[in-house]
Design a protein around this motif. Structure first.
Motif, mmCIF file in Angstrom:
data_model
loop_
_atom_site.group_PDB
_atom_site.id
_atom_site.type_symbol
_atom_site.label_atom_id
_atom_site.label_comp_id
_atom_site.label_asym_id
_atom_site.label_seq_id
_atom_site.Cartn_x
_atom_site.Cartn_y
_atom_site.Cartn_z
ATOM 1 N N LEU A 142 4.875 -1.962 5.870
ATOM 2 C CA LEU A 142 3.408 -2.694 5.435
ATOM 3 C C LEU A 142 2.794 -2.092 4.443
ATOM 4 O O LEU A 142 2.237 -2.687 3.500
ATOM 5 C CB LEU A 142 2.678 -2.905 6.659
ATOM 6 N N THR A 143 2.942 -0.409 4.365
ATOM 7 C CA THR A 143 2.127 0.112 3.281
ATOM 8 C C THR A 143 3.108 0.449 1.961
ATOM 9 O O THR A 143 2.469 1.005 1.253
ATOM 10 C CB THR A 143 1.648 1.351 4.022
ATOM 11 N N GLU A 144 4.269 -0.179 2.109
ATOM 12 C CA GLU A 144 5.260 0.073 0.743
ATOM 13 C C GLU A 144 4.422 -0.437 -0.387
ATOM 14 O O GLU A 144 3.984 -1.628 -0.302
ATOM 15 C CB GLU A 144 6.329 -0.653 1.043
ATOM 16 N N PRO A 145 4.188 0.364 -1.546
ATOM 17 C CA PRO A 145 3.854 -0.197 -2.983
ATOM 18 C C PRO A 145 4.819 -1.358 -3.269
ATOM 19 O O PRO A 145 5.961 -0.997 -3.216
ATOM 20 C CB PRO A 145 3.727 1.067 -3.606
ATOM 21 N N ARG A 146 3.989 -2.429 -3.510
ATOM 22 C CA ARG A 146 4.870 -3.416 -4.077
ATOM 23 C C ARG A 146 3.873 -4.496 -4.896
ATOM 24 O O ARG A 146 2.665 -4.674 -4.506
ATOM 25 C CB ARG A 146 5.713 -4.118 -3.120
ATOM 26 N N ALA A 176 -1.836 7.635 5.388
ATOM 27 C CA ALA A 176 -3.142 7.380 4.497
ATOM 28 C C ALA A 176 -2.799 7.345 3.140
ATOM 29 O O ALA A 176 -3.490 6.782 2.364
ATOM 30 C CB ALA A 176 -3.774 8.561 4.921
ATOM 31 N N ALA A 177 -1.874 8.164 2.572
ATOM 32 C CA ALA A 177 -1.454 8.366 1.272
ATOM 33 C C ALA A 177 -1.024 7.217 0.529
ATOM 34 O O ALA A 177 -1.110 6.953 -0.574
ATOM 35 C CB ALA A 177 -0.630 9.649 0.923
ATOM 36 N N ARG A 178 -0.389 6.331 1.564
ATOM 37 C CA ARG A 178 -0.029 5.072 0.952
ATOM 38 C C ARG A 178 -0.965 3.746 0.659
ATOM 39 O O ARG A 178 -0.835 2.782 0.387
ATOM 40 C CB ARG A 178 1.301 4.537 1.636
#
Length: 371
Positions: A142-146, A176-178
């Protein structure tokens, strides 16, 4: 999950009975947002048992959309028991029964990204990551950049009792970084990442976590400090012309709000730093204040308010939780909260809130205490 609150102070071994209620960081935030007049959706998994029925009925009773919650016939709804003591003290006891729970079976397969892709803000917490490897994989997905990703809000919410020796610091730091917006307590940053005296020097946390566009370091009874990239501040200003809306979430609520670039691609620039002290509060129960702060902050974000106002609304929502028993308290009336948020710095610094301050008919007492 379902929580059992003690009927009197003392050790768990000495408490004779408990009162059933709902708990869980994500559902707390969803309920508080709905109670504040926003549309909110909670996505997750509960058992087909009576506790699952109670959880869904109660959360839906706050006006939260629970249509996307799935029932698991093979796993129970998670529960936990706690004492009355402040979570930050040695006297606090909490016992979780979440291993093998329905929520622990969440994964990218059971909650696909498409379930939450239609929202503007997706609120997640580190508690989910502690439940299982599949849950950690879900949050990673869910936190994958896209392209078109919702704005991701991540509340670190470290719960040592759930990790059972796992690498909480590393996992929560990576998640947190994502994220685009991160909420973390100064005590959590010190415990998880070795931040040096973060309550006195919140910049130490920012140095360890430079990626998010917005980082809020909560100081408990002390100030909350926001570190905000200039681009994020501009997006918040532009949001004031946008309509309020809802969202979805995986094991947390989601709320519509303006989207900013994912943290992984956000340009690095000098932060805009905002520091807002917490009002003085006569504490009844310290449990649930962090979730309330998140809801107040996100509510103000949805409304396009500036950072000082967002932090003040977070503090007021936390004060509502601190001055009431249980994990979940009714937020202050919006007009009343707006009036308090608009106080000058001197009056805000003298604000003193006690039990019942959110109830109708207490304005006169509050005004006296505010002077």
């Amino acid at each position: 999950m379902v929580t059992f609150l003690p009927t009197r102070p003392g050790r768990l071994a000495d408490v004779p009975s408990f009162t059933r209620a709902i708990g869980g960081a994500e559902s707390n935030v969803a309920c508080a947002l709905a109670a504040a007049g926003h549309r909110a959706r909670w996505v997750g998994r509960v058992g087909t048992d009576g506790f699952g029925d109670h959880l869904l009925d109660t959360i839906a009773g706050y006006g939260v959309d629970v249509a996307a919650v799935r029932r698991d016939p093979h796993r129970p709804t998670g529960v936990y028991f706690r004492t009355d003591a402040d979570r930050a003290t040695a006297a606090h006891e909490v016992v979780y029964y979440r291993t093998g729970s329905a929520a622990s079976a969440m994964s990218p397969d059971t909650i696909p990204y498409e379930t939450v892709a239609d929202t503007r803000i997706l609120h997640l917490t580190g508690i989910t990551a502690a439940l299982s490897g599949d849950c950690r994989a879900l949050l990673h997905e869910l936190t994958e950049p896209r392209a078109g990703r919702p704005l991701v809000c991540f509340d670190v919410n470290d719960r040592p009792g759930l990790w059972r020796g796992g690498d909480a610091g590393g996992v929560l730091r990576e998640l947190a970084a994502r994220a685009d917006l991160v909420l973390v307590g100064a005590d959590e940053a010190e415990r998880l990442w070795g931040a040096a005296d973060p309550a006195a020097d919140p910049a130490a946390v920012r140095a360890l976590l430079p990626e998010p566009a917005v980082l809020v370091v909560k100081g408990g009874a002390g100030p909350a400090t926001a570190f905000e990239r200039p681009a994020a501040a501009t997006a918040a200003t532009e949001a004031r012309t946008m309509d309020d809306g809802i969202a979805a979430t995986a094991v947390t609520p989601a709320v519509e709000a303006p989207h900013t670039a994912p943290a992984a691609t956000a340009a690095r620039a000098a932060d805009v730093v905002t520091v807002v002290p917490a009002p003085r509060v006569d504490v009844v129960s310290a449990v649930g204040a962090g979730d309330a702060f998140a809801a107040g902050f996100l509510s103000a974000t949805l409304r396009g308010l500036d950072m000082p106002a967002r932090l003040r609304h977070g503090h007021l929502a936390a004060a509502a939780a601190l001055t009431a028993p249980g994990d979940l308290a009714a937020p202050p009336d919006r007009d009343r909260a707006d009036r308090l948020v608009a106080l000058g710095d001197g009056d805000w610094g003298r604000l003193h809130l006690g039990p019942g301050w959110t109830s109708a008919g207490t304005e006169a007492d509050e005004e006296v205490r505010n002077r």
